[in-house]
Design an enzyme around this catalytic site. Structure first.
Site, PDB file in Angstrom:
ATOM      1  N   HIS A  55      -2.394  -0.612  -1.932  1.00  0.00           N
ATOM      2  CA  HIS A  55      -1.110  -1.228  -1.594  1.00  0.00           C
ATOM      3  C   HIS A  55      -0.052  -0.131  -1.470  1.00  0.00           C
ATOM      4  O   HIS A  55       0.038   0.745  -2.328  1.00  0.00           O
ATOM      5  CB  HIS A  55      -0.708  -2.238  -2.673  1.00  0.00           C
ATOM      6  CG  HIS A  55       0.578  -2.916  -2.334  1.00  0.00           C
ATOM      7  ND1 HIS A  55       0.651  -3.896  -1.370  1.00  0.00           N
ATOM      8  CD2 HIS A  55       1.835  -2.732  -2.783  1.00  0.00           C
ATOM      9  CE1 HIS A  55       1.911  -4.275  -1.244  1.00  0.00           C
ATOM     10  NE2 HIS A  55       2.652  -3.587  -2.090  1.00  0.00           N
ATOM     11  N   MET A 109      -5.209  -6.658   6.096  1.00  0.00           N
ATOM     12  CA  MET A 109      -3.909  -7.318   5.956  1.00  0.00           C
ATOM     13  C   MET A 109      -4.033  -8.836   5.756  1.00  0.00           C
ATOM     14  O   MET A 109      -3.164  -9.594   6.189  1.00  0.00           O
ATOM     15  CB  MET A 109      -3.037  -6.994   7.170  1.00  0.00           C
ATOM     16  CG  MET A 109      -2.776  -5.504   7.355  1.00  0.00           C
ATOM     17  SD  MET A 109      -2.066  -4.684   5.896  1.00  0.00           S
ATOM     18  CE  MET A 109      -0.394  -5.285   6.001  1.00  0.00           C
TER      19      MET A 109
HETATM   20  C1  GAR Z   1      -1.774   1.517   4.447  1.00  0.00           C
HETATM   21  O1  GAR Z   1      -0.473   2.010   4.242  1.00  0.00           O
HETATM   22  C2  GAR Z   1      -2.123   0.536   3.338  1.00  0.00           C
HETATM   23  O2  GAR Z   1      -1.578   0.862   2.091  1.00  0.00           O
HETATM   24  C3  GAR Z   1      -1.512  -0.738   3.867  1.00  0.00           C
HETATM   25  O3  GAR Z   1      -1.754  -0.722   5.255  1.00  0.00           O
HETATM   26  C4  GAR Z   1      -1.834   0.638   5.704  1.00  0.00           C
HETATM   27  C5  GAR Z   1      -3.119   0.796   6.442  1.00  0.00           C
HETATM   28  O4  GAR Z   1      -3.205   2.050   7.049  1.00  0.00           O
HETATM   29  N1  GAR Z   1      -2.111  -1.895   3.251  1.00  0.00           N
HETATM   30  C6  GAR Z   1      -1.434  -3.008   2.964  1.00  0.00           C
HETATM   31  O5  GAR Z   1      -0.251  -3.136   3.192  1.00  0.00           O
HETATM   32  C7  GAR Z   1      -2.262  -4.088   2.321  1.00  0.00           C
HETATM   33  N2  GAR Z   1      -1.449  -5.208   1.959  1.00  0.00           N
HETATM   34  P1  GAR Z   1      -4.594   2.573   7.618  1.00  0.00           P
HETATM   35  O6  GAR Z   1      -5.163   1.440   8.499  1.00  0.00           O
HETATM   36  O7  GAR Z   1      -4.206   3.773   8.436  1.00  0.00           O
HETATM   37  O8  GAR Z   1      -5.498   2.887   6.468  1.00  0.00           O
END
Ligand code: GAR
Length: 237
Positions: free
Chosen positions: A157, A133
């Site tokens: 994303h 993030m």
């Molecule tokens: C996921 O939904 C991904 O797309 C998002 O964070 C989540 C992580 O989930 N990423 C972003 O928003 C990047 N800007 P996870 O830790 O369970 O894989």
């Protein structure tokens, strides 16, 4: 089958995408091995997932670094090869006339240098951001993408880019009233969620769906899409 590529991963949280990639590697569904998992946040579940899979882990605590930068950044705190003018000119993250722009780029580059010290100690073909993030400045990107024209930092994303960039893709999709949501895997460039798209998956949003439903449907698509995009990279390498 393509040769096995070496994939580094960065996470910030739960790591369900990381788990999907770990499983795809382990089950030989993709031609890849994960060589490390780094996190910008200590003690997150994703680090546990990596450790359970026997993957090297490290943490660069961004929040602590940025907090300590707030008491002042001396030139000696910056990476020796940091060039503010060059980075300010290339980046598309902040308005250069904003008085916080220099602080943003300097504090991130201090954290990025610590990440690079870990990452560059590994032999790696591809860096995969799996729920990481943080945005990267050109300081970091240029030290990973060292071959001109060859991208090697992938991001996932939670929206159908170029719609809804930023930190809450599913929330923004849902609140806008979209009837279709989706996820995107793309290479990163100097902007936020703007680089070339590698793959996308979409799903329908029913009238009765809550934000939690949208996130659940979206994540299930992400777990299919990310391994498939890594495999595409491996086959083209
Ligand atoms: C996921 O939904 C991904 O797309 C998002 O964070 C989540 C992580 O989930 N990423 C972003 O928003 C990047 N800007 P996870 O830790 O369970 O894989």
């Amino acid at each position: 089958m393509a040769r096995k590529i070496k994939v580094g991963t960065l996470i910030s949280g739960g790591g369900t995408n990381l788990q999907a990639i770990i499983d795809a590697c382990k089950e030989n569904r993709i031609s890849a091995d994960i060589v490390f998992t780094g996190s910008d946040t200590p003690a997150v579940k994703g680090l546990e997932r990596a450790e359970t899979a026997g993957i090297d882990t490290f943490v660069v605590d961004y929040a602590r670094i940025i907090q300590s930068c707030r008491s002042g950044i001396a030139d000696t705190d910056l990476p020796a090869d940091f060039d503010l003018d060059d980075i300010m000119a290339k980046q598309k993250l902040v308005d250069p006339s904003d008085e916080t722009a220099a602080f943003f780029l300097k504090s991130r580059a201090i954290a990025e240098k610590q990440l690079l010290d870990y990452i560059l100690s590994y032999d790696m073909d591809l860096l995969v951001l799996a729920g990481f993030m943080r945005v990267f400045t050109p300081y970091f990107i240029d030290r990973i993408n060292t071959v001109p024209g060859k991208h090697r930092i992938m991001n996932i994303h939670p929206a159908l880019l170029p719609a809804f960039p930023g930190t809450d893709g599913y929330g923004d999709t849902f609140r806008y009233g979209c009837k279709v949501g989706g996820c995107t895997v793309h290479f990163i460039d100097y902007g936020e969620d703007t680089g070339p798209i590698i793959g996308q998956k979409a799903f329908e949003i029913e009238d009765a769906d809550t934000l939690d439903d949208v996130k659940r449907k979206g994540l299930a698509k992400e777990w299919e899409l990310y391994p498939a995009c890594i495999q595409k990279f491996a086959e083209l390498l």
